[in-house]
Design a protein around this motif. Sequence first.
Motif, PDB file in Angstrom:
ATOM      1  N   LYS A   3       0.832  -1.209   0.000  1.00  0.00           N
ATOM      2  CA  LYS A   3       0.000   0.000   0.000  1.00  0.00           C
ATOM      3  C   LYS A   3       0.864   1.254   0.000  1.00  0.00           C
ATOM      4  CE  LYS A   3      -4.199  -1.624   2.295  1.00  0.00           C
ATOM      5  NZ  LYS A   3      -5.025  -1.505   3.515  1.00  0.00           N
ATOM      6  N   ALA A   4       1.981   1.208   0.702  1.00  0.00           N
ATOM      7  CA  ALA A   4       2.859   2.381   0.782  1.00  0.00           C
ATOM      8  C   ALA A   4       3.347   2.781  -0.606  1.00  0.00           C
ATOM      9  CB  ALA A   4       4.038   2.098   1.706  1.00  0.00           C
ATOM     10  N   TRP A   5       3.772   1.795  -1.418  1.00  0.00           N
ATOM     11  CA  TRP A   5       4.248   2.115  -2.767  1.00  0.00           C
ATOM     12  C   TRP A   5       3.093   2.621  -3.621  1.00  0.00           C
ATOM     13  CZ3 TRP A   5       8.293   3.623  -5.139  1.00  0.00           C
ATOM     14  CH2 TRP A   5       8.337   3.625  -6.531  1.00  0.00           C
ATOM     15  N   LYS A   6       1.950   1.967  -3.503  1.00  0.00           N
ATOM     16  CA  LYS A   6       0.789   2.397  -4.274  1.00  0.00           C
ATOM     17  C   LYS A   6       0.352   3.806  -3.871  1.00  0.00           C
ATOM     18  CE  LYS A   6      -1.008  -2.208  -5.225  1.00  0.00           C
ATOM     19  NZ  LYS A   6      -2.085  -3.177  -4.975  1.00  0.00           N
ATOM     20  N   SER A   7       0.555   4.167  -2.601  1.00  0.00           N
ATOM     21  CA  SER A   7       0.157   5.500  -2.137  1.00  0.00           C
ATOM     22  C   SER A   7       1.022   6.599  -2.733  1.00  0.00           C
ATOM     23  CB  SER A   7       0.201   5.575  -0.609  1.00  0.00           C
ATOM     24  OG  SER A   7       1.526   5.706  -0.132  1.00  0.00           O
ATOM     25  N   VAL A   8       2.270   6.287  -3.008  1.00  0.00           N
ATOM     26  CA  VAL A   8       3.194   7.315  -3.487  1.00  0.00           C
ATOM     27  C   VAL A   8       3.380   7.256  -5.009  1.00  0.00           C
ATOM     28  CG1 VAL A   8       5.397   6.069  -3.277  1.00  0.00           C
ATOM     29  CG2 VAL A   8       5.300   8.496  -2.792  1.00  0.00           C
ATOM     30  N   ARG A   9       2.941   6.199  -5.632  1.00  0.00           N
ATOM     31  CA  ARG A   9       3.145   6.024  -7.078  1.00  0.00           C
ATOM     32  C   ARG A   9       2.559   7.170  -7.914  1.00  0.00           C
ATOM     33  NH1 ARG A   9       5.802   2.318 -10.542  1.00  0.00           N
ATOM     34  NH2 ARG A   9       5.631   3.542 -12.431  1.00  0.00           N
ATOM     35  N   ALA A  41      15.231  10.763  -4.618  1.00  0.00           N
ATOM     36  CA  ALA A  41      13.971  10.797  -3.866  1.00  0.00           C
ATOM     37  C   ALA A  41      13.201   9.492  -4.033  1.00  0.00           C
ATOM     38  CB  ALA A  41      13.127  11.981  -4.319  1.00  0.00           C
ATOM     39  N   ILE A  42      13.148   8.977  -5.251  1.00  0.00           N
ATOM     40  CA  ILE A  42      12.442   7.722  -5.504  1.00  0.00           C
ATOM     41  C   ILE A  42      13.142   6.572  -4.796  1.00  0.00           C
ATOM     42  CG2 ILE A  42      11.820   6.041  -7.292  1.00  0.00           C
ATOM     43  CD1 ILE A  42      11.398   8.528  -9.157  1.00  0.00           C
ATOM     44  N   ASN A  43      14.468   6.518  -4.906  1.00  0.00           N
ATOM     45  CA  ASN A  43      15.229   5.446  -4.236  1.00  0.00           C
ATOM     46  C   ASN A  43      15.094   5.534  -2.722  1.00  0.00           C
ATOM     47  OD1 ASN A  43      16.084   4.233  -6.610  1.00  0.00           O
ATOM     48  ND2 ASN A  43      17.934   5.466  -6.721  1.00  0.00           N
ATOM     49  N   SER A  44      15.091   6.738  -2.194  1.00  0.00           N
ATOM     50  CA  SER A  44      14.927   6.917  -0.757  1.00  0.00           C
ATOM     51  C   SER A  44      13.563   6.400  -0.302  1.00  0.00           C
ATOM     52  CB  SER A  44      15.079   8.397  -0.404  1.00  0.00           C
ATOM     53  OG  SER A  44      14.808   8.620   0.945  1.00  0.00           O
ATOM     54  N   THR A  45      12.539   6.670  -1.094  1.00  0.00           N
ATOM     55  CA  THR A  45      11.193   6.190  -0.780  1.00  0.00           C
ATOM     56  C   THR A  45      11.148   4.662  -0.825  1.00  0.00           C
ATOM     57  OG1 THR A  45      10.256   8.213  -1.694  1.00  0.00           O
ATOM     58  CG2 THR A  45       8.770   6.332  -1.469  1.00  0.00           C
ATOM     59  N   LYS A  46      11.738   4.072  -1.868  1.00  0.00           N
ATOM     60  CA  LYS A  46      11.776   2.607  -1.971  1.00  0.00           C
ATOM     61  C   LYS A  46      12.550   2.004  -0.797  1.00  0.00           C
ATOM     62  CE  LYS A  46      11.261   1.946  -6.915  1.00  0.00           C
ATOM     63  NZ  LYS A  46      11.913   1.496  -8.159  1.00  0.00           N
ATOM     64  N   ASN A  47      13.648   2.647  -0.429  1.00  0.00           N
ATOM     65  CA  ASN A  47      14.446   2.136   0.681  1.00  0.00           C
ATOM     66  C   ASN A  47      13.685   2.194   2.002  1.00  0.00           C
ATOM     67  OD1 ASN A  47      16.617   1.429  -0.906  1.00  0.00           O
ATOM     68  ND2 ASN A  47      17.686   3.363  -0.593  1.00  0.00           N
ATOM     69  N   GLU A  48      12.857   3.223   2.184  1.00  0.00           N
ATOM     70  CA  GLU A  48      12.027   3.320   3.389  1.00  0.00           C
ATOM     71  C   GLU A  48      11.059   2.132   3.449  1.00  0.00           C
ATOM     72  OE1 GLU A  48      10.546   4.672   6.967  1.00  0.00           O
ATOM     73  OE2 GLU A  48      12.337   5.325   5.897  1.00  0.00           O
ATOM     74  N   ILE A  49      10.446   1.821   2.312  1.00  0.00           N
ATOM     75  CA  ILE A  49       9.543   0.668   2.265  1.00  0.00           C
ATOM     76  C   ILE A  49      10.323  -0.613   2.494  1.00  0.00           C
ATOM     77  CG2 ILE A  49       7.933  -0.637   0.811  1.00  0.00           C
ATOM     78  CD1 ILE A  49       7.354   2.079  -0.637  1.00  0.00           C
ATOM     79  N   LEU A  50      11.491  -0.726   1.880  1.00  0.00           N
ATOM     80  CA  LEU A  50      12.315  -1.926   2.021  1.00  0.00           C
ATOM     81  C   LEU A  50      12.759  -2.131   3.463  1.00  0.00           C
ATOM     82  CD1 LEU A  50      13.489  -4.246   0.387  1.00  0.00           C
ATOM     83  CD2 LEU A  50      15.500  -2.838  -0.040  1.00  0.00           C
ATOM     84  N   LYS A  51      13.118  -1.045   4.159  1.00  0.00           N
ATOM     85  CA  LYS A  51      13.502  -1.172   5.576  1.00  0.00           C
ATOM     86  C   LYS A  51      12.349  -1.721   6.407  1.00  0.00           C
ATOM     87  CE  LYS A  51      14.989   3.046   6.244  1.00  0.00           C
ATOM     88  NZ  LYS A  51      15.508   4.265   6.852  1.00  0.00           N
ATOM     89  N   ASN A  52      11.162  -1.214   6.150  1.00  0.00           N
ATOM     90  CA  ASN A  52       9.991  -1.707   6.873  1.00  0.00           C
ATOM     91  C   ASN A  52       9.651  -3.140   6.476  1.00  0.00           C
ATOM     92  OD1 ASN A  52       8.530   0.473   8.637  1.00  0.00           O
ATOM     93  ND2 ASN A  52       9.428   1.545   6.901  1.00  0.00           N
ATOM     94  N   LEU A  53       9.857  -3.472   5.211  1.00  0.00           N
ATOM     95  CA  LEU A  53       9.654  -4.844   4.753  1.00  0.00           C
ATOM     96  C   LEU A  53      10.602  -5.785   5.492  1.00  0.00           C
ATOM     97  CD1 LEU A  53       8.456  -6.956   2.781  1.00  0.00           C
ATOM     98  CD2 LEU A  53      10.223  -6.270   1.153  1.00  0.00           C
ATOM     99  N   TYR A  54      11.843  -5.367   5.653  1.00  0.00           N
ATOM    100  CA  TYR A  54      12.819  -6.179   6.381  1.00  0.00           C
ATOM    101  C   TYR A  54      12.360  -6.426   7.821  1.00  0.00           C
ATOM    102  CZ  TYR A  54      16.958  -7.347   9.051  1.00  0.00           C
ATOM    103  OH  TYR A  54      17.841  -7.956   9.916  1.00  0.00           O
TER     104      TYR A  54
END
Length: 194
Positions: free
Chosen positions: A46-52, A120-133
């Motif tokens: 949902k986080a990625w879909k929210s920012v897409r 900015a895009i990579n930072s956003t993906k990394n935030e999601i990835l950290k939470n995924l971890y």
Amino acid sequence: MRRSLLLAMSMCIASTLGFAFPVNGQSLQNPVIGIVDVQRALRDAKAWKSVRPEIDRLRGEFQKTVKAQEQRLRKAEQELARQRVILAPEAFSQKRRAFSEDARKVQANVQSRRRQLDRAINSTKNEILKNLYVVAREMAEAKKLKILLEKRQVFISVTSLDLTREIIERLDKKLPVVQISVESAGAGSAQGKK
């Protein structure tokens, strides 16, 4: 970079779960394994879909700006070519140098803005990835998994080992939305969904 980040994530998960490797020829008893499709989890979260939509908007604005600058430079170059026959050689050389400098500045500006947007895009993906971890680690501990593998590293497995859907559900609860922040240098100001 993404592949190395995923590999590092897999290794971190492996190291934090405290594997019991065979010792002196003993085999593992009842190895418990899970599989997660990290790419699917990132894409379906949902986080990625929210920012897409915001990312698409920022990319569109960037492309529109680049196209406008390219058209302006093309017109300036055509005008310079037209003036070549009516200007004295020194005056033409001076205008040509000014045009070349302008073109270099535009190119540097475009590259800077592209890097800014990519960061900015990579930072956003990394935030999601950290939470995924974090979510994956919590699930691995709760299910007493010995190992949690990234799906791309698995050749064949039974579908019951795939925990992707459950991990996405937990990730959606932990991080339902995320913000993208682009420094204000024309590519957009601090933006995001709340």
